[in-house]
Design an enzyme around this catalytic site. Structure first.
Site, mmCIF file in Angstrom:
data_model
loop_
_atom_site.group_PDB
_atom_site.id
_atom_site.type_symbol
_atom_site.label_atom_id
_atom_site.label_comp_id
_atom_site.label_asym_id
_atom_site.label_seq_id
_atom_site.Cartn_x
_atom_site.Cartn_y
_atom_site.Cartn_z
ATOM 1 N N GLY A 167 0.987 -1.366 -0.180
ATOM 2 C CA GLY A 167 0.128 -0.220 0.020
ATOM 3 C C GLY A 167 1.153 0.958 0.029
ATOM 4 O O GLY A 167 0.677 2.824 0.600
ATOM 5 N N LEU B 199 1.540 4.297 -2.251
ATOM 6 C CA LEU B 199 1.768 5.015 -2.799
ATOM 7 C C LEU B 199 0.200 5.801 -2.339
ATOM 8 O O LEU B 199 -0.061 6.415 -2.971
ATOM 9 C CB LEU B 199 1.021 4.484 -4.135
ATOM 10 C CG LEU B 199 1.857 3.632 -5.058
ATOM 11 C CD1 LEU B 199 1.267 2.940 -6.411
ATOM 12 C CD2 LEU B 199 3.297 4.196 -4.999
ATOM 13 N N GLY B 200 -0.098 4.878 -1.163
ATOM 14 C CA GLY B 200 -1.326 5.633 -0.025
ATOM 15 C C GLY B 200 -0.643 7.210 0.397
ATOM 16 O O GLY B 200 0.328 7.492 0.383
ATOM 17 N N GLN B 201 -1.438 7.821 1.241
ATOM 18 C CA GLN B 201 -1.176 8.993 1.683
ATOM 19 C C GLN B 201 -0.162 8.870 2.761
ATOM 20 O O GLN B 201 1.419 9.427 2.901
ATOM 21 C CB GLN B 201 -1.903 9.676 2.742
ATOM 22 C CG GLN B 201 -2.193 10.585 3.603
ATOM 23 C CD GLN B 201 -2.986 11.185 4.431
ATOM 24 O OE1 GLN B 201 -3.060 10.136 5.083
ATOM 25 N NE2 GLN B 201 -2.368 12.064 5.324
ATOM 26 N N ASP C 277 1.938 -1.539 -4.190
ATOM 27 C CA ASP C 277 0.684 -1.257 -4.535
ATOM 28 C C ASP C 277 -0.217 -1.950 -5.109
ATOM 29 O O ASP C 277 0.188 -2.363 -6.489
ATOM 30 C CB ASP C 277 0.588 -0.198 -4.617
ATOM 31 C CG ASP C 277 -0.623 0.426 -4.299
ATOM 32 O OD1 ASP C 277 -0.529 1.862 -3.122
ATOM 33 O OD2 ASP C 277 -1.505 0.464 -4.221
ATOM 34 N N ASP D 162 -1.516 -6.379 -4.946
ATOM 35 C CA ASP D 162 -2.911 -7.065 -4.255
ATOM 36 C C ASP D 162 -2.558 -8.386 -3.657
ATOM 37 O O ASP D 162 -2.296 -8.903 -4.026
ATOM 38 C CB ASP D 162 -4.007 -7.320 -5.283
ATOM 39 C CG ASP D 162 -5.132 -7.908 -4.577
ATOM 40 O OD1 ASP D 162 -5.250 -7.793 -3.564
ATOM 41 O OD2 ASP D 162 -6.503 -7.931 -5.744
ATOM 42 N N TYR E 168 -14.331 -0.334 9.722
ATOM 43 C CA TYR E 168 -12.673 -0.304 9.726
ATOM 44 C C TYR E 168 -12.229 -0.251 11.638
ATOM 45 O O TYR E 168 -11.197 -1.089 11.454
ATOM 46 C CB TYR E 168 -12.346 1.263 9.169
ATOM 47 C CG TYR E 168 -10.998 1.555 9.154
ATOM 48 C CD1 TYR E 168 -10.540 1.207 8.088
ATOM 49 C CD2 TYR E 168 -10.710 2.739 10.413
ATOM 50 C CE1 TYR E 168 -8.730 1.715 8.723
ATOM 51 C CE2 TYR E 168 -9.651 3.177 10.480
ATOM 52 C CZ TYR E 168 -8.313 2.591 9.767
ATOM 53 O OH TYR E 168 -7.236 3.350 9.949
ATOM 54 N N LYS F 212 -9.192 -2.996 12.653
ATOM 55 C CA LYS F 212 -7.826 -2.991 13.100
ATOM 56 C C LYS F 212 -7.798 -3.719 14.727
ATOM 57 O O LYS F 212 -7.065 -4.300 15.054
ATOM 58 C CB LYS F 212 -8.030 -1.578 13.362
ATOM 59 C CG LYS F 212 -8.339 -0.540 12.126
ATOM 60 C CD LYS F 212 -6.364 -1.039 11.514
ATOM 61 C CE LYS F 212 -6.073 -0.131 9.773
ATOM 62 N NZ LYS F 212 -5.127 -0.647 9.112
HETATM 63 P P1 NAD Z 1 -4.636 4.953 1.937
HETATM 64 O O1 NAD Z 1 -5.783 4.987 1.717
HETATM 65 O O2 NAD Z 1 -3.770 6.818 1.766
HETATM 66 O O3 NAD Z 1 -3.037 3.954 1.463
HETATM 67 C C1 NAD Z 1 -4.033 2.905 1.428
HETATM 68 C C2 NAD Z 1 -3.220 2.242 0.238
HETATM 69 O O4 NAD Z 1 -3.602 0.716 0.264
HETATM 70 C C3 NAD Z 1 -3.689 2.559 -1.452
HETATM 71 O O5 NAD Z 1 -1.968 3.631 -1.793
HETATM 72 C C4 NAD Z 1 -4.392 0.998 -1.982
HETATM 73 O O6 NAD Z 1 -3.795 1.578 -2.905
HETATM 74 C C5 NAD Z 1 -4.160 0.556 -1.651
HETATM 75 N N1 NAD Z 1 -4.708 -0.706 -1.314
HETATM 76 C C6 NAD Z 1 -5.654 -0.585 -1.679
HETATM 77 N N2 NAD Z 1 -6.741 -2.154 -1.899
HETATM 78 C C7 NAD Z 1 -4.674 -2.962 -1.763
HETATM 79 C C8 NAD Z 1 -4.468 -3.861 -2.326
HETATM 80 N N3 NAD Z 1 -5.708 -4.988 -2.690
HETATM 81 N N4 NAD Z 1 -3.498 -4.553 -2.291
HETATM 82 C C9 NAD Z 1 -1.765 -3.734 -2.149
HETATM 83 N N5 NAD Z 1 -2.952 -1.899 -1.773
HETATM 84 C C10 NAD Z 1 -4.308 -1.922 -1.926
HETATM 85 O O7 NAD Z 1 -4.228 5.372 3.685
HETATM 86 P P2 NAD Z 1 -2.983 5.415 4.630
HETATM 87 O O8 NAD Z 1 -3.406 6.411 4.809
HETATM 88 O O9 NAD Z 1 -1.952 5.752 3.811
HETATM 89 O O10 NAD Z 1 -2.627 4.458 5.927
HETATM 90 C C11 NAD Z 1 -2.083 3.036 5.821
HETATM 91 C C12 NAD Z 1 -2.341 2.371 7.113
HETATM 92 O O11 NAD Z 1 -1.906 3.147 8.257
HETATM 93 C C13 NAD Z 1 -3.337 1.868 7.462
HETATM 94 O O12 NAD Z 1 -3.407 0.622 7.032
HETATM 95 C C14 NAD Z 1 -4.552 3.026 7.762
HETATM 96 O O13 NAD Z 1 -5.597 2.029 8.286
HETATM 97 C C15 NAD Z 1 -3.110 3.323 8.493
HETATM 98 N N6 NAD Z 1 -3.973 4.446 8.790
HETATM 99 C C16 NAD Z 1 -3.928 5.954 8.628
HETATM 100 C C17 NAD Z 1 -4.809 6.874 8.923
HETATM 101 C C18 NAD Z 1 -4.208 8.475 8.119
HETATM 102 O O14 NAD Z 1 -5.281 9.130 8.913
HETATM 103 N N7 NAD Z 1 -3.907 8.233 6.790
HETATM 104 C C19 NAD Z 1 -4.751 6.689 10.111
HETATM 105 C C20 NAD Z 1 -4.841 5.552 11.480
HETATM 106 C C21 NAD Z 1 -4.328 4.388 10.941
HETATM 107 N N1 SER Z 2 -7.644 8.899 9.814
HETATM 108 C C1 SER Z 2 -8.308 7.476 10.005
HETATM 109 C C2 SER Z 2 -9.917 7.549 9.199
HETATM 110 O O1 SER Z 2 -10.441 8.637 9.368
HETATM 111 C C3 SER Z 2 -7.767 6.920 11.284
HETATM 112 O O2 SER Z 2 -7.660 5.410 11.055
HETATM 113 O O3 SER Z 2 -9.974 6.378 9.353
#
Ligand code: NAD
Ligand code: SER
Length: 320
Positions: free
Chosen positions: A8, A10-12, A34, A52, A142, A146
């Site tokens: 994952g 490429l995400g945030q 990703d 995936d 969600y 978790k």
């Molecule tokens: P995001 O949604 O920005 O990125 C998730 C990435 O997962 C995306 O690039 C997407 O393409 C990829 N993805 C989706 N389905 C997939 C699959 N089947 N196989 C492979 N990749 C896949 O999420 P994020 O904000 O970068 O979060 C990363 C982790 O941190 C997650 O576990 C999230 O629950 C956790 N988290 C994030 C936040 C936040 O505020 N950003 C807060 C709490 C927890």
């Molecule tokens: N920032 C995340 C959300 O709002 C918390 O896990 O889903």
């Protein structure tokens, strides 16, 4: 910890963690993956794999091909998107997670990092200075995924010795990659709209106080926990980590200091109900004592940095 695979990526969070990990550990030692391939090369020298995480065979092949010994598993569906499609949230967050855990154990990997979230808390949790150990009965899919992730981390750590680590990330604020469908995304969107139009319509209520963290603290916390001495780590599911807490009204007031004409209005939607049962703040004394967590960013310095960087990204002439 010699070869790290990030799922994952490429995400945030992954798009910035990959760059910081490449800087710390060498781009040759960080494999980014990703399900998407757009913008795949995050840091010069990274290997990139389309993966995936629900495809166990593909995951296993990548781990073997690159001699991976550590996985940082970021692929997930976040809270708001998860409420709109709970089956998808289950499939990615649980089926994908089980693949990663099983392969980590069968291939005897050194370390596995799986983020948790403030979404593990719920209506029956203590929601001010939420303790590390408390009732965890969330009311979102969600959050359910978790909590299961945290329980499985404890279970497999005890059963197999797999060195699992996790942080209950607060809402993450950043400017490089837009957030992917969470309840806390408003705290990023507000900067874009303040700069673009001077107005923002907030999907949460004005008094929804939530824990938040800025991206530089997020990536540093992740690296510091991953690097910590195994003997120091007593929590395997997810450490509470706090940095700042604020309401939409408070962040709007902070932005107004620099954009006096900025206006916020409130049109709460289903995300208000999600935010309502998340903590206002967390007790992160375990993270501070066990691996030295300490934040560097607060509402004031984060707001200034976001305004400058979002303005530059949008090509808007803005000075503090
Ligand atoms: P995001 O949604 O920005 O990125 C998730 C990435 O997962 C995306 O690039 C997407 O393409 C990829 N993805 C989706 N389905 C997939 C699959 N089947 N196989 C492979 N990749 C896949 O999420 P994020 O904000 O970068 O979060 C990363 C982790 O941190 C997650 O576990 C999230 O629950 C956790 N988290 C994030 C936040 C936040 O505020 N950003 C807060 C709490 C927890
Ligand atoms: N920032 C995340 C959300 O709002 C918390 O896990 O889903």
């Amino acid at each position: 910890m010699k070869k790290i695979l990030i799922t994952g990526a490429l995400g945030q969070i992954g798009s910035e963690l990959s760059v910081e990990f490449s800087r710390r550990y060498g781009a040759d030692n960080v494999v980014v993956s990703d399900v998407n391939s757009e913008g795949a090369k995050l840091a010069p020298g990274n290997a990139y794999e389309v993966l995936d995480v629900t495809d166990a065979a593909a995951l296993e092949a990548i781990v073997k091909r690159h001699n991976v010994d550590t996985i940082v598993h970021l692929a997930a569906i976040l809270s708001a998107k998860g409420e709109q499609n709970p089956d998808l949230a289950w499939k990615i967050n649980i089926d994908g997670l089980l693949n990663v855990m099983r392969i980590s154990m069968s291939m005897k990997l050194d370390r596995l990092m799986v983020p948790s979230s403030i979404a593990v808390f719920g209506p029956t949790s203590v929601l001010y200075d939420s303790p590390q150990e408390t009732i965890l009965k969330p009311n979102t899919m969600y959050g359910v995924t978790k909590v299961i992730g945290e329980l499985l981390a404890d279970y497999y750590y005890k059963k197999s010795g797999l060195d699992m680590r996790g942080i209950r990330y607060p809402g993450v604020i950043s400017y490089r990659t837009l957030p992917g469908g969470g309840t806390t995304d408003y705290a990023v969107e507000i900067f874009y709209e303040a700069l673009r139009s001077g107005r923002y319509t907030c999907p949460l209520s004005s008094d929804a106080c939530l824990p938040m963290i800025y991206m530089p603290d997020t990536v540093r916390a992740t690296a510091e926990l991953l690097e910590a001495d195994p003997d120091a780590i007593k929590v395997h599911g997810g450490y509470n980590v706090g940095a700042m807490s604020f309401t939409p009204a408070q962040i709007a007031a902070e932005i107004k200091k620099y954009i006096p004409s900025f206006e916020i209005e409130y049109a709460p939607d289903f995300r208000r109900e999600i935010a309502r049962y998340w903590p206002a703040s967390v007790d992160d004394s375990a993270a501070r004592a066990q691996w030295g967590w300490k934040e560097e960013w607060n509402l004031e310095n984060m707001t200034r940095d976001m305004l400058v960087n979002v303005a530059a990204k949008l090509g808007i002439d803005f000075k503090l």
